[in-house]
Design a protein around this motif. Sequence first.
Motif, PDB file in Angstrom:
ATOM      1  N   GLY A 163       0.811  -1.220   0.000  1.00 40.25           N
ATOM      2  CA  GLY A 163       0.000   0.000   0.000  1.00 40.25           C
ATOM      3  C   GLY A 163       0.836   1.258   0.000  1.00 40.25           C
ATOM      4  N   LEU A 164       2.055   1.167  -0.461  1.00 41.33           N
ATOM      5  CA  LEU A 164       2.936   2.339  -0.454  1.00 41.33           C
ATOM      6  C   LEU A 164       2.815   3.146  -1.742  1.00 41.33           C
ATOM      7  CD1 LEU A 164       6.075   0.628   1.103  1.00 41.33           C
ATOM      8  CD2 LEU A 164       4.682   2.408   2.179  1.00 41.33           C
ATOM      9  N   VAL A 165       2.335   2.503  -2.833  1.00 35.30           N
ATOM     10  CA  VAL A 165       2.136   3.197  -4.106  1.00 35.30           C
ATOM     11  C   VAL A 165       0.846   2.687  -4.739  1.00 35.30           C
ATOM     12  CG1 VAL A 165       4.604   3.537  -4.546  1.00 35.30           C
ATOM     13  CG2 VAL A 165       3.495   1.461  -5.364  1.00 35.30           C
ATOM     14  N   MET A 166       0.421   3.447  -5.758  1.00 35.61           N
ATOM     15  CA  MET A 166      -0.748   3.020  -6.523  1.00 35.61           C
ATOM     16  C   MET A 166      -0.320   2.498  -7.885  1.00 35.61           C
ATOM     17  SD  MET A 166      -3.464   6.034  -5.680  1.00 35.61           S
ATOM     18  CE  MET A 166      -4.503   5.527  -7.020  1.00 35.61           C
ATOM     19  N   VAL A 167      -1.223   1.778  -8.542  1.00 36.75           N
ATOM     20  CA  VAL A 167      -0.935   1.209  -9.854  1.00 36.75           C
ATOM     21  C   VAL A 167      -1.178   2.266 -10.935  1.00 36.75           C
ATOM     22  CG1 VAL A 167      -1.575  -0.572 -11.522  1.00 36.75           C
ATOM     23  CG2 VAL A 167      -1.578  -1.098  -9.077  1.00 36.75           C
ATOM     24  N   GLU A 168      -0.241   2.284 -11.909  1.00 35.43           N
ATOM     25  CA  GLU A 168      -0.444   3.097 -13.098  1.00 35.43           C
ATOM     26  C   GLU A 168      -1.018   2.183 -14.182  1.00 35.43           C
ATOM     27  OE1 GLU A 168       2.926   3.926 -15.549  1.00 35.43           O
ATOM     28  OE2 GLU A 168       2.243   5.967 -15.977  1.00 35.43           O
ATOM     29  N   VAL A 169      -2.255   2.439 -14.539  1.00 39.62           N
ATOM     30  CA  VAL A 169      -2.928   1.563 -15.508  1.00 39.62           C
ATOM     31  C   VAL A 169      -2.505   1.961 -16.918  1.00 39.62           C
ATOM     32  CG1 VAL A 169      -5.158   0.784 -16.399  1.00 39.62           C
ATOM     33  CG2 VAL A 169      -4.890   1.274 -13.962  1.00 39.62           C
ATOM     34  N   ARG A 170      -2.005   0.946 -17.700  1.00 38.11           N
ATOM     35  CA  ARG A 170      -1.590   1.195 -19.083  1.00 38.11           C
ATOM     36  C   ARG A 170      -2.473   0.375 -20.013  1.00 38.11           C
ATOM     37  NH1 ARG A 170       3.136   3.937 -19.710  1.00 38.11           N
ATOM     38  NH2 ARG A 170       3.312   3.192 -21.857  1.00 38.11           N
ATOM     39  N   LYS A 171      -2.666   0.892 -21.232  1.00 32.08           N
ATOM     40  CA  LYS A 171      -3.625   0.289 -22.157  1.00 32.08           C
ATOM     41  C   LYS A 171      -3.018  -0.778 -23.062  1.00 32.08           C
ATOM     42  CE  LYS A 171      -6.828   3.229 -20.855  1.00 32.08           C
ATOM     43  NZ  LYS A 171      -7.929   2.743 -19.984  1.00 32.08           N
ATOM     44  N   GLU A 172      -1.665  -0.825 -23.190  1.00 29.45           N
ATOM     45  CA  GLU A 172      -1.064  -1.777 -24.128  1.00 29.45           C
ATOM     46  C   GLU A 172      -1.459  -3.214 -23.785  1.00 29.45           C
ATOM     47  OE1 GLU A 172       0.519   0.625 -22.505  1.00 29.45           O
ATOM     48  OE2 GLU A 172       2.176   1.502 -23.671  1.00 29.45           O
ATOM     49  N   LYS A 173      -1.773  -3.967 -24.837  1.00 27.66           N
ATOM     50  CA  LYS A 173      -2.280  -5.322 -24.613  1.00 27.66           C
ATOM     51  C   LYS A 173      -1.235  -6.242 -23.993  1.00 27.66           C
ATOM     52  CE  LYS A 173      -5.990  -5.326 -28.005  1.00 27.66           C
ATOM     53  NZ  LYS A 173      -6.614  -6.013 -29.152  1.00 27.66           N
ATOM     54  N   GLN A 174       0.060  -6.019 -24.376  1.00 30.15           N
ATOM     55  CA  GLN A 174       1.080  -6.932 -23.853  1.00 30.15           C
ATOM     56  C   GLN A 174       1.283  -6.793 -22.346  1.00 30.15           C
ATOM     57  OE1 GLN A 174       1.704  -4.406 -25.918  1.00 30.15           O
ATOM     58  NE2 GLN A 174       3.730  -3.472 -25.634  1.00 30.15           N
ATOM     59  N   PHE A 175       0.773  -5.667 -21.771  1.00 31.62           N
ATOM     60  CA  PHE A 175       0.957  -5.453 -20.332  1.00 31.62           C
ATOM     61  C   PHE A 175      -0.270  -5.845 -19.504  1.00 31.62           C
ATOM     62  CE2 PHE A 175       4.881  -3.855 -21.190  1.00 31.62           C
ATOM     63  CZ  PHE A 175       4.971  -2.585 -21.752  1.00 31.62           C
ATOM     64  N   GLN A 176      -1.327  -6.286 -20.165  1.00 30.07           N
ATOM     65  CA  GLN A 176      -2.578  -6.489 -19.431  1.00 30.07           C
ATOM     66  C   GLN A 176      -2.463  -7.549 -18.340  1.00 30.07           C
ATOM     67  OE1 GLN A 176      -5.059  -4.246 -19.662  1.00 30.07           O
ATOM     68  NE2 GLN A 176      -3.403  -3.383 -20.930  1.00 30.07           N
ATOM     69  N   LYS A 177      -1.690  -8.582 -18.626  1.00 27.25           N
ATOM     70  CA  LYS A 177      -1.550  -9.659 -17.637  1.00 27.25           C
ATOM     71  C   LYS A 177      -0.881  -9.151 -16.362  1.00 27.25           C
ATOM     72  CE  LYS A 177       0.272 -14.353 -17.139  1.00 27.25           C
ATOM     73  NZ  LYS A 177       1.051 -15.439 -17.795  1.00 27.25           N
ATOM     74  N   VAL A 178       0.218  -8.389 -16.521  1.00 31.37           N
ATOM     75  CA  VAL A 178       0.926  -7.907 -15.339  1.00 31.37           C
ATOM     76  C   VAL A 178       0.140  -6.788 -14.652  1.00 31.37           C
ATOM     77  CG1 VAL A 178       2.363  -6.201 -16.584  1.00 31.37           C
ATOM     78  CG2 VAL A 178       3.219  -7.196 -14.499  1.00 31.37           C
TER      79      VAL A 178
END
Length: 910
Positions: A859-874
Motif C-alpha cells: 500500500g505504499l504506491v498506486m498502480v499506473e494503468v496502461r492500455k497496451e495489450k502486452q501489459f494487461q496480464k501484469v
Amino acid sequence: MASSAQSGGSSGGPAVPTVQRGIVKMVLSGCAIIVRGQPRGGPPPERQINLSNIRAGNLARRAAATQPDAKDTPDEPWAFPAREFLRKKLIGKEVCFTIENKTPQGREYGMIYLGKDTNGENIAESLVAEGLATRREGMRVNNPEQNRLSECEEQAKAAKKGMWSEGNGSHTIRDLKYTIENPRHFVDSHHQKPVNAIIEHVRDGSVVRALLLPDYYLVTVMLSGIKCPTFRREADGSETPEPFAAEAKFFTESRLLQRDVQIILESCHNQNILGTILHPNGNITELLLKEGFARCVDWSIAVYTRGAEKLRAAERFAKERRLRIWRDYVAPTANLDQKDKQFVAKVMQVLNADAIVVKLNSGDYKTIHLSSIRPPRLEGENTQDKNKKLRPLYDIPYMFEAREFLRKKLIGKKVNVTVDYIRPASPATETVPAFSERTCATVTIGGINIAEALVSKGLATVIRYRQDDDQRSSHYDELLAAEARAIKNGKGLHSKKEVPIHRVADISGDTQKAKQFLPFLQRAGRSEAVVEYVFSGSRLKLYLPKETCLITFLLAGIECPRGARNLPGLVQEGEPFSEEATLFTKELVLQREVEVEVESMDKAGNFIGWLHIDSANLSVLLVEHALSKVHFTAERSSYYKSLLSAEEAAKQKKEKVWAHYEEQPVEEVTPVLEEKERSASYKPVFVTEITDDLHFYVQDVETGTQLEKLMENMRNDIASHPPVEGSYAPRRGEFCIAKFVDGEWYRARVERVESPAKVHVFYIDYGNREILPSSRLGTLPPAFSTRVLPAQATEYAFAFIQVPQDEDARTDAVDSVVRDIQNTQCLLNVEHLSAGCPHVTLQFADSKGDVGLGLVKEGLVMVEVRKEKQFQKVITEYLNAQESAKSARLNLWRYGDFRADDADEFGYSR
C-alpha cells in the motif's frame, strides 16, 4: 726504450757508462727488476736489470710440474720484504740506469736511480741501508760507489735493521699456498667482500695471477663476464697472439701488474677464481670492454656483482665506435631506420609461444619474433601416435600455457617493440625446414619484458649462442637470469611434476559429435569461448574452455559476403567486400574471449548462433558497418529489431555492400496493429542509489569487474600524481574526479557551480550527488575517461506504479525501497521507454519477487494503468495486489479509498 747517451770525458780515459731511462714494469726480487720503454703503436720493448754488487734473498719457487720429485722452494729470510720494498718504491715509476756488466748468457748488471738522472735515489744503497740486501762477498772496496755501499751496510748493522736485527728472520718467510682444496667454499666464505691482493702476473688481458693477503694464497683470477684475445700455444711450444692480445695484455699490465688491489671473489671455475679487480683508478673489467680490448661472455657475466648491464653498456660503447677488436663490427640493425627499430604497435594475434602479429600505425601487419627465446617443443623421440596428426598447441607440453599467457597479456593491447636483429631467410635442409626472414625484437608492455616474463614462468627457454654471435636480445642477461630462477624454482618446463595434458576434442565438421553436443550447448545459454581462427567474416573456429572442445561457429541472422574458395579444378573468386568483412571480424574477435549463444547447427556439423564481445553482438556490428545483410532467418530472433535498425542506418550511408542501394518508393498501406507479447529478458544489475522521486541508479553486473579495475588503476595513478589542491577550476558539464566522504576518489560530472566552496557534482558510476568545495575536485586523467569506460550508473524508474506526490507518503515508499534493494543485486527488465528514463520491473535476485509489486502490496504506491495489450496480464496482477492492500487498509489506504473525492489532494490521478 727511451734512453740518452752520456758519453765520457777524454778519449784516453775510462768510458763513462751510458745512462738509459725506462719505466719499472715489474720487480722480480730484491735485486732484479724489469723496465720497459714507452709504447709506440704496440707493447713497448723491455729488459731485465740486475743490481750490481749486492745480493738479496731468493723468493719462493714452485716445483716444476714436469719434475715430480722436485719440491717447492720457500722464501729465503727477508727476500719478500726486499721485493716489497722495491715494488712499492718503483712500480710504474720512471728510473734511469747504467749497465756495468753483461754476462755471456746475456744477464745485465748495473746501477738504478729513481728519477730521470743519476742524482736520484740509488736503489742498491737504499736496499742495503734498510738491511734488506748485502754487499756481495769478495768485493774489493776501490771506488766511491762501493765505499758508499760499505758505509750503508755498516749503518744498517749498527741500527740492527732488516736482516741485521735479532733472530733468524723466519717471520719474513711467507707460507705460500699454491692450491685451494675447496675453491667453491673458499669463494663463498668471503661473502663477496673485497680481499686485498697483489697482482703477480698477467697471463692475458682478462686472466691474472694474484697473491691474496694476508694468507698468501696464490690464485689465478679470471675477470668475471669478459674475455680478452689470448695467446694460442703452438705444437713447438711457441705462442701466437690473437689480434690485439698483446695490446690487451699490456693494457692490463700497465695498470695492475704488482699493484695493490682489491678483488671481489664472485665464483669459481675449476681451480680458477672468477672475480672483479678494483683499483683506486677504476674497474679494469669495464675499462677493457670500453676500450675494445674484450668482449662479454655469457657463461660468467651473471656472477658479475656490479650488474651485467654495465658490462653490456661498456661493450656497446666500443662497438658503436668500432674500437680495436670491433673494428669490423656491423650492428644487427644497422640497415634499419630509427622508426623501424623502435615503434609502438597493437597486438592482433599470438602465433605461438615466441611470435606475435602486430598492427603498425600505418595499418600494415608485421610478424614479430621474441628475441633469443625458444618455445616449448617435443623432446627426444616423438611419442605421438603415427596415425594421429600432431596439434602443437595442445600436444606439446606447456605450449598451450605459453600461448595463453601471451594471449591474455597482449591481445588487443599496445606494446613497445625494439628490434634487436633480423634473422635472414634460410633454405631447407634434411633436418631443418626452410625459414623466411624473421624480425626478432624485445616486446614490452607496461615496462614488462614479455620474453623475460615467459622464461621466468618456465614457459620458454633461452637460446645459447656462439660467443661471436651478436644477433641476440638486447636484454639477454635478464633472460638468462630469469631462466636460472625458473630452473631453481622448478617452474613450467623445469618442473618435476607431471606434464599438463590438454585433451581437446575437435568436433568441427563431425556431424555425429555435433548432434550429441547441440542440446547441451543450447541449454547452456551464453557460453564462454575463445576465437581460435577466423575463416571469413561470419565463420569462425572457437575453443570452449569449460567443455574443452573446438567447434566451427557460423554467425546467425546475417548474410556475409563469401570469400574466395579453392574448388577442384578451379578457383572461385570471393564476393565484393568479403576480405574486408574477414579483416573486420579478425581485428575485433581473433583470440579474444567472447560469449556465444548456440541456436542450431547445419548439415555439416557447424553450430549456428550469436557471438557477443564486450556486450556487442558481432552480427549486428557487421551489418552496422555495411559488411553484411540481414538474413530472413533473423526474424524469429530477439536481435531482429537491432539488426533491422543497423541495416537501415547502413543503407542510408550507401557504403560497401549497400553502395548501389536504391530506396524503394513506399506504398501507403493501412496500418494493422499487431498484438505484441511482453518481452521479459531480465539481466543482473547492482542497485547503487535511490532518489527522492523513487528513481534508482544501477550498474551492469557484467561490467562490474571492469569498473573495479579502472577504479583501482585510477586511484594508484592519483596516489602517484596527486592533484594540486585548488588547481582545478570546475565548469558545468565537465567530467572530473571528486573525493567522497570515505576519502577515496571517484569519477564525477560537474552539474552546477555556485561558488568555489559549493560545487554540485554527480558521481557518474554510482548515481549519487554531493556538494563539494573545488579543493576536493581534480582533473579526470584521460586514461580513465568515459571513452575508456562509459559512465556505469544508469537511471531507471519503476513501471506500472504511480509515485505519491505527498511528501510523507513518498518518503515511506522511498525508505522501503532503500531498505530492500539499495546496494544489492537484482534482476532488471525494461518494460517501456519514456521521455525521462526507461521504466522497468525489478526482481529480487534470490526470490525473483517483483519489487514494484511488493510496494503495491504494502500500500505504499498506486498502480499506473496502461492500455497496451502486452501489459494487461501484469497490470491485472498489480491491480489485484492493490485491491488486497486497500482491503487491509495498508499505508495509503488506511483511511479507505481516497481516490473518489480527494485524489488530487493526495497527488494521484485515477
